[in-house]
Scaffold this motif. Structure first.
Motif, mmCIF file in Angstrom:
data_model
loop_
_atom_site.group_PDB
_atom_site.id
_atom_site.type_symbol
_atom_site.label_atom_id
_atom_site.label_comp_id
_atom_site.label_asym_id
_atom_site.label_seq_id
_atom_site.Cartn_x
_atom_site.Cartn_y
_atom_site.Cartn_z
ATOM 1 N N TRP A 156 0.860 -1.182 0.000
ATOM 2 C CA TRP A 156 0.000 0.000 0.000
ATOM 3 C C TRP A 156 0.896 1.232 0.000
ATOM 4 O O TRP A 156 1.467 1.603 1.024
ATOM 5 C CB TRP A 156 -0.930 -0.006 1.217
ATOM 6 C CG TRP A 156 -1.997 -1.046 1.150
ATOM 7 C CD1 TRP A 156 -1.849 -2.388 1.284
ATOM 8 C CD2 TRP A 156 -3.389 -0.825 0.890
ATOM 9 N NE1 TRP A 156 -3.050 -3.029 1.135
ATOM 10 C CE2 TRP A 156 -4.015 -2.092 0.898
ATOM 11 C CE3 TRP A 156 -4.166 0.316 0.670
ATOM 12 C CZ2 TRP A 156 -5.378 -2.253 0.688
ATOM 13 C CZ3 TRP A 156 -5.527 0.154 0.457
ATOM 14 C CH2 TRP A 156 -6.125 -1.102 0.468
ATOM 15 N N ARG A 157 1.016 1.869 -1.162
ATOM 16 C CA ARG A 157 1.892 3.033 -1.321
ATOM 17 C C ARG A 157 1.062 4.301 -1.180
ATOM 18 O O ARG A 157 0.000 4.442 -1.806
ATOM 19 C CB ARG A 157 2.576 3.010 -2.696
ATOM 20 C CG ARG A 157 3.104 1.651 -3.116
ATOM 21 C CD ARG A 157 4.241 1.180 -2.235
ATOM 22 N NE ARG A 157 5.415 2.001 -2.408
ATOM 23 C CZ ARG A 157 6.319 1.801 -3.367
ATOM 24 N NH1 ARG A 157 6.161 0.815 -4.242
ATOM 25 N NH2 ARG A 157 7.378 2.578 -3.452
ATOM 26 N N VAL A 158 1.548 5.224 -0.367
ATOM 27 C CA VAL A 158 0.840 6.475 -0.092
ATOM 28 C C VAL A 158 1.580 7.617 -0.779
ATOM 29 O O VAL A 158 2.780 7.826 -0.545
ATOM 30 C CB VAL A 158 0.731 6.736 1.420
ATOM 31 C CG1 VAL A 158 -0.007 8.044 1.677
ATOM 32 C CG2 VAL A 158 0.012 5.579 2.102
ATOM 33 N N PHE A 159 0.870 8.364 -1.616
ATOM 34 C CA PHE A 159 1.420 9.518 -2.331
ATOM 35 C C PHE A 159 0.813 10.786 -1.741
ATOM 36 O O PHE A 159 -0.416 10.892 -1.651
ATOM 37 C CB PHE A 159 1.100 9.450 -3.829
ATOM 38 C CG PHE A 159 1.740 8.295 -4.541
ATOM 39 C CD1 PHE A 159 2.888 8.485 -5.278
ATOM 40 C CD2 PHE A 159 1.188 7.025 -4.470
ATOM 41 C CE1 PHE A 159 3.477 7.422 -5.943
ATOM 42 C CE2 PHE A 159 1.769 5.962 -5.128
ATOM 43 C CZ PHE A 159 2.921 6.160 -5.862
ATOM 44 N N ASP A 160 1.659 11.720 -1.372
ATOM 45 C CA ASP A 160 1.190 13.024 -0.892
ATOM 46 C C ASP A 160 1.285 14.004 -2.048
ATOM 47 O O ASP A 160 2.377 14.375 -2.484
ATOM 48 C CB ASP A 160 2.029 13.501 0.287
ATOM 49 C CG ASP A 160 1.443 14.742 0.954
ATOM 50 O OD1 ASP A 160 0.350 15.181 0.510
ATOM 51 O OD2 ASP A 160 2.050 15.271 1.896
ATOM 52 N N ALA A 161 0.134 14.443 -2.558
ATOM 53 C CA ALA A 161 0.107 15.304 -3.740
ATOM 54 C C ALA A 161 0.301 16.776 -3.409
ATOM 55 O O ALA A 161 0.283 17.601 -4.321
ATOM 56 C CB ALA A 161 -1.218 15.126 -4.478
ATOM 57 N N LYS A 162 0.484 17.123 -2.161
ATOM 58 C CA LYS A 162 0.587 18.523 -1.779
ATOM 59 C C LYS A 162 1.861 19.139 -2.361
ATOM 60 O O LYS A 162 2.968 18.718 -2.064
ATOM 61 C CB LYS A 162 0.599 18.659 -0.255
ATOM 62 C CG LYS A 162 0.512 20.086 0.234
ATOM 63 C CD LYS A 162 0.345 20.150 1.732
ATOM 64 C CE LYS A 162 0.159 21.582 2.211
ATOM 65 N NZ LYS A 162 -0.038 21.641 3.677
ATOM 66 N N GLY A 163 1.679 20.146 -3.218
ATOM 67 C CA GLY A 163 2.816 20.836 -3.825
ATOM 68 C C GLY A 163 3.470 20.092 -4.972
ATOM 69 O O GLY A 163 4.436 20.605 -5.546
ATOM 70 N N GLN A 164 2.982 18.909 -5.330
ATOM 71 C CA GLN A 164 3.589 18.144 -6.420
ATOM 72 C C GLN A 164 3.029 18.583 -7.766
ATOM 73 O O GLN A 164 1.872 18.981 -7.870
ATOM 74 C CB GLN A 164 3.326 16.648 -6.222
ATOM 75 C CG GLN A 164 3.956 16.065 -4.966
ATOM 76 C CD GLN A 164 5.466 16.015 -5.039
ATOM 77 O OE1 GLN A 164 6.046 16.038 -6.133
ATOM 78 N NE2 GLN A 164 6.102 15.949 -3.897
ATOM 79 N N VAL A 165 3.871 18.490 -8.792
ATOM 80 C CA VAL A 165 3.438 18.816 -10.152
ATOM 81 C C VAL A 165 2.595 17.658 -10.690
ATOM 82 O O VAL A 165 2.951 16.483 -10.520
ATOM 83 C CB VAL A 165 4.643 19.087 -11.061
ATOM 84 C CG1 VAL A 165 4.194 19.419 -12.474
ATOM 85 C CG2 VAL A 165 5.478 20.232 -10.499
ATOM 86 N N LEU A 166 1.488 17.981 -11.326
ATOM 87 C CA LEU A 166 0.506 16.984 -11.734
ATOM 88 C C LEU A 166 1.111 15.893 -12.604
ATOM 89 O O LEU A 166 0.944 14.697 -12.343
ATOM 90 C CB LEU A 166 -0.649 17.673 -12.462
ATOM 91 C CG LEU A 166 -1.730 16.773 -13.057
ATOM 92 C CD1 LEU A 166 -2.402 15.952 -11.967
ATOM 93 C CD2 LEU A 166 -2.748 17.592 -13.819
ATOM 94 N N GLY A 167 1.803 16.256 -13.660
ATOM 95 C CA GLY A 167 2.320 15.270 -14.592
ATOM 96 C C GLY A 167 3.381 14.372 -13.988
ATOM 97 O O GLY A 167 3.402 13.157 -14.230
ATOM 98 N N ARG A 168 4.287 14.941 -13.191
ATOM 99 C CA ARG A 168 5.363 14.139 -12.591
ATOM 100 C C ARG A 168 4.803 13.169 -11.558
ATOM 101 O O ARG A 168 5.260 12.029 -11.441
ATOM 102 C CB ARG A 168 6.408 15.059 -11.959
ATOM 103 C CG ARG A 168 7.081 15.980 -12.978
ATOM 104 C CD ARG A 168 8.288 16.680 -12.382
ATOM 105 N NE ARG A 168 8.875 17.581 -13.370
ATOM 106 C CZ ARG A 168 8.692 18.893 -13.386
ATOM 107 N NH1 ARG A 168 7.944 19.453 -12.451
ATOM 108 N NH2 ARG A 168 9.232 19.643 -14.311
ATOM 109 N N LEU A 169 3.814 13.614 -10.792
ATOM 110 C CA LEU A 169 3.189 12.723 -9.822
ATOM 111 C C LEU A 169 2.433 11.598 -10.526
ATOM 112 O O LEU A 169 2.529 10.425 -10.136
ATOM 113 C CB LEU A 169 2.245 13.511 -8.925
ATOM 114 C CG LEU A 169 1.444 12.704 -7.908
ATOM 115 C CD1 LEU A 169 2.366 12.089 -6.869
ATOM 116 C CD2 LEU A 169 0.393 13.571 -7.232
#
Length: 204
Positions: free
Chosen positions: A29-42
């Motif tokens: 179960w991998r958790v990604f924090d999208a806060k401040g991340q660039v849409l395409g790279r994430l």
């Protein structure tokens, strides 16, 4: 004593939909924090994990990707003027009913769909696509109902900045020199004007 995780206040039925159709044995179960991340790279990193390309057992015809939990979708960022210039199109099926919605409006309406569309459009269009879509769980805030699972925070790899090409570097140097020359000319013209003004005051 560890503090209890915050209670999930969102749509629990939607968050848990389709989990019964997924074989969770051996999945991470991998958790990604999208806060401040660039849409395409994430989205590209999420697509890699969903396909299992980060595993040595990867095969394009086998579904062995991990579960992906994305948090803080409302805090995603984009580069340039995509927030106002990027447009999503879809057709209702009726003649002339081509609909459109800008990225800014979609973020206000449902920010989770922005990340979902970006990830799904990076996945191959085959029979495994629906199973990979079920493994993607996106939440607009920091709350989620999977605290009883062995969660692993995903660390985004450092961005690799490509060296500037010689032609672009020379153009940048010429632009800097031109700006310095214009600034020096403006300062000299200002000094001459100040000198003339001082002479005129002395004569007066």
């Amino acid at each position: 004593m560890a503090a209890a995780p915050p209670a999930f206040t969102g749509n629990l039925k939607k968050a848990l939909a389709g989990l019964r159709r997924i074989n969770l044995d051996g999945l991470r179960w991998r958790v990604f924090d999208a806060k401040g991340q660039v849409l395409g790279r994430l989205a590209s990193q999420i697509a890699v994990v969903l396909q299992g390309k980060d595993k040595p057992t990867y095969a394009p015809h086998v579904e062995n990707g991990d579960m992906c939990v994305v948090l803080n979708a409302k805090d995603i960022s984009v580069t340039g003027r995509k927030m106002t210039d990027k447009i999503y199109y879809w057709h209702t099926g009726y003649i002339g009913h081509l609909k459109e919605r800008r990225l800014k409006d979609q973020m206000e309406r449902d920010p989770t769909e922005v990340i979902r569309k970006a990830v799904l459009r990076m996945l191959p269009r085959n029979r495994l696509r629906d199973d990979r879509d079920r493994k993607l769980r996106i939440f607009s805030g920091g709350e989620h109902p999977f605290h009883d699972r062995p969660l692993e925070p995903f660390v985004m790899p450092p961005r690799q900045v490509r060296e500037m090409r010689p032609r672009a570097r020379r153009a940048l140097i010429r632009a800097q020199k031109k700006e310095q020359a214009n600034r020096a000319a403006a300062e000299s013209a200002k000094d001459e004007e100040d000198g003339k003004t001082a002479k005129a005051e002395i004569k007066a």
